[in-house]
Design a protein around this motif. Structure first.
Motif, short mmCIF file in Angstrom:
data_model
loop_
_atom_site.label_atom_id
_atom_site.label_comp_id
_atom_site.label_asym_id
_atom_site.label_seq_id
_atom_site.Cartn_x
_atom_site.Cartn_y
_atom_site.Cartn_z
N LYS A 125 0.86 -1.18 0.10
CA LYS A 125 0.02 0.09 -0.08
C LYS A 125 0.73 1.13 -0.07
O LYS A 125 0.75 2.32 -0.76
N GLN A 126 1.73 1.54 0.74
CA GLN A 126 2.75 2.41 0.90
C GLN A 126 3.44 2.50 -0.42
O GLN A 126 3.82 3.69 -0.82
N ILE A 127 3.90 1.48 -0.92
CA ILE A 127 4.88 1.55 -2.38
C ILE A 127 3.72 2.10 -3.18
O ILE A 127 4.18 2.79 -4.30
N ARG A 128 2.55 1.67 -3.46
CA ARG A 128 1.64 2.12 -4.40
C ARG A 128 1.27 3.77 -4.21
O ARG A 128 1.17 4.27 -5.38
N PHE A 129 1.21 4.02 -3.07
CA PHE A 129 1.03 5.45 -2.75
C PHE A 129 1.97 6.39 -3.32
O PHE A 129 1.86 7.33 -4.14
#
Length: 157
Positions: A125-129
């Motif tokens: 999720k953090q990488i996608r953001f």
């Protein structure tokens, strides 16, 4: 009711430029519907550049200032390309953005998340953001790894 005469093309241009910096291409697009001919717009833009009212260099600086703190190099460069800046200006802009990308990415990540991911789902999720914000994969990895390392050091003490 008193009606005002329509603004001259130069008055419109100066009004736009007084609110924020514009690229030459962007200002031309905004003025085109109000001009009698494309040549009239080009003459005005040339005059504004000579008088230093209009500057693509200042526009590039403004773009970095407005977008750089929230977005990565890829996202800012994508926007800059839509403004038809020159090749030299684009490469200079990209160089400046890349030099500060790790710090900017760390600030964006910290503001949004603040803690390292506890699960692989959180990590994804953090990488996608961060990728959606235009930061490079290598910088994102370093930011998240750096945060995990800091937590690891704190717990080891």
């Amino acid at each position: 009711m008193i009606t005002r005469p329509p603004l001259s093309l130069k008055a419109r241009a100066v009004g736009y430029l007084s609110r924020r910096e514009h690229s030459r291409a962007e200002l031309a697009r905004k003025l085109a519907p109000h001009a009698e001919s494309p040549e009239e717009v080009e003459r005005l833009l040339d005059a504004l550049e000579r008088e230093n009212w209009l500057s693509n260099e200042r526009f590039a600086d403004s773009l970095v200032h407005r977008r750089g703190s929230r977005y990565g190099t890829a996202r800012v460069m994508q926007e800059a390309k839509t403004h038809q800046l020159g090749g030299e200006q684009l490469s200079d802009l990209q160089e400046r953005l890349r030099a500060t990308e790790p710090e900017r990415a760390r600030e964006v990540w910290h503001k949004r998340f603040g803690t390292p991911p506890a699960t692989p789902e959180e990590r994804a999720k953090q990488i996608r953001f961060m990728m959606a914000r235009g930061f490079s994969r290598s910088v994102i990895g370093k930011v998240i790894k750096g945060a995990e390392d800091e937590i690891g050091e704190d717990s080891a003490e």
